[in-house]
Scaffold this motif. Sequence first.
Motif, PDB file in Angstrom:
ATOM      1  N   ALA A 183       0.739  -1.238  -0.173  1.00 40.12           N
ATOM      2  CA  ALA A 183      -0.148  -0.071  -0.080  1.00 40.12           C
ATOM      3  C   ALA A 183       0.908   1.250   0.127  1.00 40.12           C
ATOM      4  CB  ALA A 183      -0.886   0.078   1.393  1.00 40.12           C
ATOM      5  N   SER A 184       0.268   2.158  -0.754  1.00 38.53           N
ATOM      6  CA  SER A 184       1.114   3.675  -0.794  1.00 38.53           C
ATOM      7  C   SER A 184       1.232   4.304   0.512  1.00 38.53           C
ATOM      8  CB  SER A 184       0.688   4.485  -1.975  1.00 38.53           C
ATOM      9  OG  SER A 184       0.915   3.927  -3.143  1.00 38.53           O
ATOM     10  N   PRO A 185       2.060   4.728   0.950  1.00 41.59           N
ATOM     11  CA  PRO A 185       1.936   5.530   2.120  1.00 41.59           C
ATOM     12  C   PRO A 185       0.874   6.731   2.155  1.00 41.59           C
ATOM     13  CG  PRO A 185       3.997   6.026   1.250  1.00 41.59           C
ATOM     14  CD  PRO A 185       3.545   4.945   0.400  1.00 41.59           C
ATOM     15  N   LEU A 186       0.142   7.103   2.890  1.00 44.60           N
ATOM     16  CA  LEU A 186      -0.729   8.173   2.823  1.00 44.60           C
ATOM     17  C   LEU A 186       0.311   9.816   2.927  1.00 44.60           C
ATOM     18  CD1 LEU A 186      -3.459   7.204   5.547  1.00 44.60           C
ATOM     19  CD2 LEU A 186      -3.655   7.508   2.960  1.00 44.60           C
ATOM     20  N   LEU A 187       0.003  10.487   2.149  1.00 46.68           N
ATOM     21  CA  LEU A 187       0.543  11.767   2.016  1.00 46.68           C
ATOM     22  C   LEU A 187       0.077  12.478   3.243  1.00 46.68           C
ATOM     23  CD1 LEU A 187       0.367  12.693  -1.493  1.00 46.68           C
ATOM     24  CD2 LEU A 187       2.300  11.792  -0.421  1.00 46.68           C
ATOM     25  N   GLN A 188       1.237  12.974   4.156  1.00 49.20           N
ATOM     26  CA  GLN A 188       0.830  13.733   5.273  1.00 49.20           C
ATOM     27  C   GLN A 188       1.163  15.278   4.840  1.00 49.20           C
ATOM     28  OE1 GLN A 188      -0.336  12.528   8.207  1.00 49.20           O
ATOM     29  NE2 GLN A 188      -0.624  10.527   7.366  1.00 49.20           N
ATOM     30  N   PRO A 189       0.352  16.414   5.451  1.00 47.71           N
ATOM     31  CA  PRO A 189       0.561  17.708   4.994  1.00 47.71           C
ATOM     32  C   PRO A 189       1.751  18.015   5.843  1.00 47.71           C
ATOM     33  CG  PRO A 189      -1.416  17.262   6.634  1.00 47.71           C
ATOM     34  CD  PRO A 189      -0.786  16.231   6.152  1.00 47.71           C
ATOM     35  N   ALA A 190       2.624  18.897   5.310  1.00 46.51           N
ATOM     36  CA  ALA A 190       3.698  19.555   5.847  1.00 46.51           C
ATOM     37  C   ALA A 190       3.462  20.169   7.598  1.00 46.51           C
ATOM     38  CB  ALA A 190       4.619  20.479   4.978  1.00 46.51           C
ATOM     39  N   TYR A 191       2.129  20.862   7.393  1.00 44.25           N
ATOM     40  CA  TYR A 191       2.023  21.438   8.989  1.00 44.25           C
ATOM     41  C   TYR A 191       0.486  21.066   9.117  1.00 44.25           C
ATOM     42  CZ  TYR A 191       6.022  24.306   7.587  1.00 44.25           C
ATOM     43  OH  TYR A 191       7.208  24.505   7.339  1.00 44.25           O
ATOM     44  N   ASP A 192       0.305  20.454  10.448  1.00 47.36           N
ATOM     45  CA  ASP A 192      -0.778  20.049  11.083  1.00 47.36           C
ATOM     46  C   ASP A 192      -2.108  21.013  11.010  1.00 47.36           C
ATOM     47  OD1 ASP A 192      -2.333  17.465  11.842  1.00 47.36           O
ATOM     48  OD2 ASP A 192      -2.552  18.705  13.572  1.00 47.36           O
ATOM     49  N   VAL A 193      -3.054  20.829  10.296  1.00 48.03           N
ATOM     50  CA  VAL A 193      -4.105  21.530  10.335  1.00 48.03           C
ATOM     51  C   VAL A 193      -4.863  21.766  11.654  1.00 48.03           C
ATOM     52  CG1 VAL A 193      -6.473  22.432   9.516  1.00 48.03           C
ATOM     53  CG2 VAL A 193      -4.690  21.600   7.662  1.00 48.03           C
ATOM     54  N   ALA A 194      -4.898  20.768  12.453  1.00 44.29           N
ATOM     55  CA  ALA A 194      -5.600  20.539  13.978  1.00 44.29           C
ATOM     56  C   ALA A 194      -4.560  21.591  14.746  1.00 44.29           C
ATOM     57  CB  ALA A 194      -5.656  19.144  14.164  1.00 44.29           C
ATOM     58  N   HIS A 195      -3.240  21.523  14.585  1.00 49.20           N
ATOM     59  CA  HIS A 195      -2.468  22.052  15.602  1.00 49.20           C
ATOM     60  C   HIS A 195      -2.601  23.404  15.128  1.00 49.20           C
ATOM     61  CE1 HIS A 195       1.131  23.041  17.793  1.00 49.20           C
ATOM     62  NE2 HIS A 195       1.594  23.665  16.818  1.00 49.20           N
ATOM     63  N   ILE A 196      -2.648  23.813  13.990  1.00 46.44           N
ATOM     64  CA  ILE A 196      -2.805  25.372  13.643  1.00 46.44           C
ATOM     65  C   ILE A 196      -3.896  25.920  14.140  1.00 46.44           C
ATOM     66  CG2 ILE A 196      -3.334  27.222  11.637  1.00 46.44           C
ATOM     67  CD1 ILE A 196      -1.259  25.017  10.106  1.00 46.44           C
ATOM     68  N   MET A 197      -5.082  25.422  13.849  1.00 42.36           N
ATOM     69  CA  MET A 197      -6.436  25.704  14.210  1.00 42.36           C
ATOM     70  C   MET A 197      -6.508  25.814  15.511  1.00 42.36           C
ATOM     71  SD  MET A 197      -8.494  26.123  11.585  1.00 42.36           S
ATOM     72  CE  MET A 197     -10.241  25.959  11.752  1.00 42.36           C
ATOM     73  N   GLY A 198      -6.171  24.671  16.377  1.00 36.74           N
ATOM     74  CA  GLY A 198      -6.269  24.648  17.948  1.00 36.74           C
ATOM     75  C   GLY A 198      -5.453  25.763  18.393  1.00 36.74           C
ATOM     76  N   GLY A 199      -4.165  26.032  17.952  1.00 42.03           N
ATOM     77  CA  GLY A 199      -3.372  27.007  18.541  1.00 42.03           C
ATOM     78  C   GLY A 199      -4.090  28.467  18.536  1.00 42.03           C
ATOM     79  N   LEU A 200      -4.390  28.774  17.284  1.00 46.06           N
ATOM     80  CA  LEU A 200      -5.128  30.139  16.906  1.00 46.06           C
ATOM     81  C   LEU A 200      -6.539  30.400  17.504  1.00 46.06           C
ATOM     82  CD1 LEU A 200      -3.628  30.582  13.460  1.00 46.06           C
ATOM     83  CD2 LEU A 200      -3.335  31.840  15.434  1.00 46.06           C
ATOM     84  N   TYR A 201      -7.537  29.235  17.510  1.00 42.92           N
ATOM     85  CA  TYR A 201      -8.646  29.183  18.093  1.00 42.92           C
ATOM     86  C   TYR A 201      -8.593  29.413  19.665  1.00 42.92           C
ATOM     87  CZ  TYR A 201     -11.630  29.892  14.079  1.00 42.92           C
ATOM     88  OH  TYR A 201     -12.268  30.180  13.105  1.00 42.92           O
ATOM     89  N   GLY A 202      -7.514  28.474  20.123  1.00 39.43           N
ATOM     90  CA  GLY A 202      -7.295  28.402  21.483  1.00 39.43           C
ATOM     91  C   GLY A 202      -6.455  29.680  22.296  1.00 39.43           C
TER      92      GLY A 202
END
Length: 280
Positions: free
Chosen positions: A5-24
């Motif tokens: 199976a091909s590995p899943l491509l991971q975004p360079a920067y985690d959206v959940a981390h970005i959203m959590g930081g700026l909304y937190g």
Amino acid sequence: METTASPLLQPAYDVAHIMGGLYGDGFIALKGAFSREWARQLHHDVLRLYAEALQRPGGALGRGPKRHYVEIHPEEIRGFVELATHPWVVAVCEAVLGPDYKIVEIGFDVPNPGAMNQPWHRDFPAPDDTITGRRLNSLAFNLTTVDVTEDMGPFEIAPGTQWDLPTGFEHGMFPPKANSPRYEQRAQRKLPQMGDISARSALTIHRGTANHSDQARPALVLGVDAPTATNAERHDLQFTRRYYEALPDQLKAHLTCRIVDALEPIVQAHTIEGLMMGEA
């Protein structure tokens, strides 16, 4: 025949981390986003533009005693394209503001030696998107041009206060003095180094602190809006036709600007009178 199976491509920067930081907390940062040499080059450009602005009527706006803000033209600094297209900047803008975000402002703050504590404030009144819709529709990116130390008047932020309702806020920006103990209890001082970049909601209650050193502390500001925001009305982003035409197409799609034959002096439309006195 066995397949892998091909590995899943991971975004360079985690959206959940970005959203959590700026909304937190309302603040996130990336260490070492740029080289120290890149930051040193930016420092030289900012000092040159600051000296020019001080000689021009209305060129440098007061943000308190011995503290100024200067709005500039992007092509007057080296490195604008690298900044505006940096993968982290793009990822943060897309995560919080959506794919149609617009760059609306670039400038810099300079707290000089002797600058005083600013009053706690927001950079502008909270929009309905935030008060009612509980959404952030603008961001400010900051880059220091020097290594910040405790005595240089570091930026101070009260995490989570971007969601505070503006009850009793003067001009929608300056909270009542009775709120100050809460902000001081939450306060975090930021000590970025050359090459670091941060993103914040300009609605998170913050202030510049007193600069007790013998050095200025310049910091570049890049303002970005979601399609529903109106901060472009306070600014005048300009590009000469020759410079604009050489920009990458993916960057042009994210600019709210005027194309001019020759750059015109910027008449800043967003003075903040409440910052002029400063605090002890």
